[in-house]
Design a protein around this motif. Structure first.
Motif, mmCIF file in Angstrom:
data_model
loop_
_atom_site.group_PDB
_atom_site.id
_atom_site.type_symbol
_atom_site.label_atom_id
_atom_site.label_comp_id
_atom_site.label_asym_id
_atom_site.label_seq_id
_atom_site.Cartn_x
_atom_site.Cartn_y
_atom_site.Cartn_z
ATOM 1 N N ASP A 191 0.817 -1.214 0.000
ATOM 2 C CA ASP A 191 0.000 0.000 0.000
ATOM 3 C C ASP A 191 0.849 1.261 0.000
ATOM 4 N N ARG A 192 0.635 2.102 -1.009
ATOM 5 C CA ARG A 192 1.357 3.372 -1.118
ATOM 6 C C ARG A 192 0.370 4.462 -1.528
ATOM 7 N N THR A 193 0.476 5.622 -0.887
ATOM 8 C CA THR A 193 -0.398 6.752 -1.213
ATOM 9 C C THR A 193 0.038 7.374 -2.533
ATOM 10 N N GLN A 194 -0.882 7.460 -3.482
ATOM 11 C CA GLN A 194 -0.564 8.114 -4.760
ATOM 12 C C GLN A 194 -0.512 9.621 -4.540
ATOM 13 N N GLU A 195 0.561 10.219 -4.999
ATOM 14 C CA GLU A 195 0.687 11.664 -4.820
ATOM 15 C C GLU A 195 -0.413 12.415 -5.560
ATOM 16 N N SER A 196 -0.938 11.804 -6.626
ATOM 17 C CA SER A 196 -2.027 12.462 -7.378
ATOM 18 C C SER A 196 -3.266 12.663 -6.493
ATOM 19 N N VAL A 197 -3.487 11.762 -5.521
ATOM 20 C CA VAL A 197 -4.627 11.916 -4.600
ATOM 21 C C VAL A 197 -4.403 13.148 -3.724
ATOM 22 N N LEU A 198 -3.176 13.327 -3.226
ATOM 23 C CA LEU A 198 -2.872 14.501 -2.392
ATOM 24 C C LEU A 198 -2.922 15.791 -3.203
ATOM 25 N N LYS A 199 -2.423 15.720 -4.450
ATOM 26 C CA LYS A 199 -2.478 16.912 -5.319
ATOM 27 C C LYS A 199 -3.918 17.335 -5.541
ATOM 28 N N MET A 200 -4.797 16.337 -5.744
ATOM 29 C CA MET A 200 -6.222 16.645 -5.923
ATOM 30 C C MET A 200 -6.779 17.307 -4.663
ATOM 31 N N LEU A 201 -6.472 16.755 -3.483
ATOM 32 C CA LEU A 201 -6.980 17.330 -2.232
ATOM 33 C C LEU A 201 -6.502 18.761 -2.024
ATOM 34 N N ALA A 202 -5.296 19.068 -2.534
ATOM 35 C CA ALA A 202 -4.701 20.396 -2.335
ATOM 36 C C ALA A 202 -5.150 21.408 -3.389
ATOM 37 N N MET A 203 -6.029 20.995 -4.308
ATOM 38 C CA MET A 203 -6.512 21.941 -5.323
ATOM 39 C C MET A 203 -7.563 22.893 -4.750
ATOM 40 N N GLY A 204 -8.354 22.398 -3.774
ATOM 41 C CA GLY A 204 -9.380 23.237 -3.157
ATOM 42 C C GLY A 204 -8.858 23.892 -1.892
ATOM 43 N N GLY A 205 -9.691 24.726 -1.268
ATOM 44 C CA GLY A 205 -9.303 25.351 0.007
ATOM 45 C C GLY A 205 -8.499 26.614 -0.180
ATOM 46 N N GLU A 206 -8.018 27.150 0.928
ATOM 47 C CA GLU A 206 -7.302 28.432 0.944
ATOM 48 C C GLU A 206 -5.867 28.237 1.411
ATOM 49 N N GLY A 207 -4.989 29.179 1.016
ATOM 50 C CA GLY A 207 -3.610 29.170 1.509
ATOM 51 C C GLY A 207 -2.702 28.294 0.662
ATOM 52 N N ASP A 208 -1.554 27.926 1.259
ATOM 53 C CA ASP A 208 -0.605 27.090 0.512
ATOM 54 C C ASP A 208 -0.989 25.603 0.629
ATOM 55 N N ILE A 209 -0.168 24.723 0.078
ATOM 56 C CA ILE A 209 -0.475 23.286 0.065
ATOM 57 C C ILE A 209 -0.712 22.755 1.480
ATOM 58 N N ILE A 210 0.171 23.151 2.405
ATOM 59 C CA ILE A 210 0.060 22.679 3.787
ATOM 60 C C ILE A 210 -1.269 23.117 4.395
ATOM 61 N N ASP A 211 -1.613 24.410 4.233
ATOM 62 C CA ASP A 211 -2.878 24.937 4.785
ATOM 63 C C ASP A 211 -4.076 24.172 4.228
ATOM 64 N N ARG A 212 -4.033 23.913 2.929
ATOM 65 C CA ARG A 212 -5.168 23.247 2.266
ATOM 66 C C ARG A 212 -5.339 21.816 2.759
ATOM 67 N N LEU A 213 -4.224 21.139 3.002
ATOM 68 C CA LEU A 213 -4.327 19.756 3.486
ATOM 69 C C LEU A 213 -4.691 19.718 4.973
ATOM 70 N N ILE A 214 -4.225 20.703 5.742
ATOM 71 C CA ILE A 214 -4.617 20.778 7.160
ATOM 72 C C ILE A 214 -6.131 20.948 7.264
ATOM 73 N N GLU A 215 -6.701 21.737 6.358
ATOM 74 C CA GLU A 215 -8.154 21.972 6.354
ATOM 75 C C GLU A 215 -8.940 20.659 6.211
ATOM 76 N N MET A 216 -8.310 19.642 5.597
ATOM 77 C CA MET A 216 -9.003 18.365 5.337
ATOM 78 C C MET A 216 -8.978 17.414 6.529
ATOM 79 N N ASN A 217 -8.223 17.758 7.600
ATOM 80 C CA ASN A 217 -8.172 16.886 8.796
ATOM 81 C C ASN A 217 -7.950 15.420 8.423
ATOM 82 N N ILE A 218 -6.812 15.123 7.811
ATOM 83 C CA ILE A 218 -6.553 13.770 7.292
ATOM 84 C C ILE A 218 -6.247 12.790 8.419
ATOM 85 N N LEU A 219 -7.035 11.718 8.447
ATOM 86 C CA LEU A 219 -6.818 10.608 9.386
ATOM 87 C C LEU A 219 -6.425 9.377 8.579
#
Length: 385
Positions: A191-219
């Motif tokens: 099992d490996r996380t595809q970076e394309s999934v993270l890139k998709m998650l970081a397309m929405g939201g506000e701020g930089d990549i880190i801010d956008r992914l923090i907004e998603m509360n990833i568990l």
């Protein structure tokens, strides 16, 4: 009401009465519903549907019952450990490894209901929506649609819209989401996380990549099945891809995988939630290049998933078999070893190929059970939470 998401979102509760009537009138849906609830007249099922005012009520009335039956009939117990999830009222994005097309998200929602929590919205690929009734049914069942076979430009637009929808779901609706860490299941359980999934998650939201992914509360969520009913189908696919360069799975193959996954024996099934990655995201160097950043975040999620697998005797037996050692002999009995090797032989016998390469197929199947242990062991050195 945001119309941008109309094509992909689950139905709004006020849309349900109309969709119920469309499903009730569909002969294919009638046939499936009667097969799933043979003891209940279809008209009684239709009346019960009409009383469900919300998607959650529908899930509790129908999907919960069906999934509980699958758990009873095809597993030796499904468990969920949420101890790492500190806040049970916040909305999270559960990113998990992917074993079963339907049951990964289905069993998760059942276990959440049993713990007094809300179910998750589910990301589902449109390649699985083979019949019109399936597309309607999954949208009643809190699924949103991941569009697949698109041109590059369409894919970019579609990914952006889906990302905005997911951010809206977490932030505005306070509704948790389940998404697999990659497109499709990892056929070898590596099992490996595809970076394309993270890139998709970081397309929405506000701020930089880190801010956008923090907004998603990833568990990160680790799913461990003792047995994978589709293991022989996955092994078969490995040989077909090896022997036929342009081999592609058909809709019929997808249906067989769904059916086998649903009805096949799975042994014990465990869902282990790891802690939210927001603290680690905050510590990352925001000046890193995008590729480096996504690479580090993928690795972070992978470590969390790998460290939280539950190991069964078969994982140790397969690892020892492939390494030609007895390194993990203390983790299984002679009886468990015989049971597992008999199981592998039975599954190999189910493969229908004109030129079955048994040594190749056996190795592929054993790898499916050894890889989670290999990855788990690799995390012991850096001791993630």
């Amino acid at each position: 009401m945001n119309m941008e998401f109309d094509e992909i979102r689950p139905y709004h509760d006020e849309e349900l009465p109309q969709i119920y009537e469309e499903l009730i009138a569909d002969p294919a849906f009638q046939q499936v519903a009667s097969a799933v609830f043979p003891e209940v007249p279809f008209e009684a099922l239709a009346q019960k549907m009409r009383t469900c005012k919300t998607k959650l009520e529908f899930q509790k009335a129908f999907c919960y019952t069906i999934l509980k039956r699958f758990a009873r009939d095809t597993t030796q117990g499904v468990t969920l450990d949420l101890t790492a999830q500190t806040d049970k009222t916040s909305a999270y994005t559960y990113i998990s490894n992917h074993r079963d097309i339907i049951l990964d998200s289905g069993f998760l929602s059942v276990e959440l209901i049993d713990k007094g929590m809300d179910t998750v919205e589910i990301a589902i690929g449109d390649n699985l929506l083979i019949y019109p009734w399936i597309k309607k049914f999954v949208r009643v069942n809190k699924s949103f649609i991941v569009q697949r076979a698109l041109t590059m430009r369409q894919m970019l637009e579609s990914s952006g819209r889906m990302s905005r929808y997911m951010h809206h779901t977490i932030k505005d609706k306070n509704q948790s989401i389940w998404i697999a860490q990659r497109e499709g299941r990892a056929k070898d359980s590596n099992d490996r996380t595809q970076e394309s999934v993270l890139k998709m998650l970081a397309m929405g939201g506000e701020g930089d990549i880190i801010d956008r992914l923090i907004e998603m509360n990833i568990l990160p969520l680790a799913i461990s099945y003792e047995y994978d009913p589709c293991d022989y189908l996955k092994a078969q696919e490995f040989q077909l891809k090896r022997d036929i360069p342009d081999y592609k799975k058909t809709q019929e193959d997808d249906l067989k995988n769904m059916q086998t996954g649903l009805f096949g024996p799975k042994g014990r099934v465990h869902f282990q939630v790891a802690s939210c990655i927001n603290e680690e995201l905050e510590k990352l160097d925001r000046s890193l290049s995008k590729p480096e950043l996504f690479s580090q975040i993928s690795a972070l999620i992978d470590r969390r998933i790998h460290a939280n697998y539950r190991m069964y005797p078969g994982n140790y037996i397969a690892h020892d078999y492939l390494s030609g050692t007895q390194a993990f002999a203390g983790h299984y009995t002679a009886e468990e070893k015989k049971h597992f090797t008999d199981y592998i032989d039975q599954q190999l016998a189910r493969i229908e190929l004109p030129n079955k390469d048994i040594p190749f197929l056996r190795e592929k199947m054993l790898l499916m059970y050894a890889n989670p242990l290999t990855n788990y062991l690799a995390t012991r050195t850096d001791n993630p939470k």
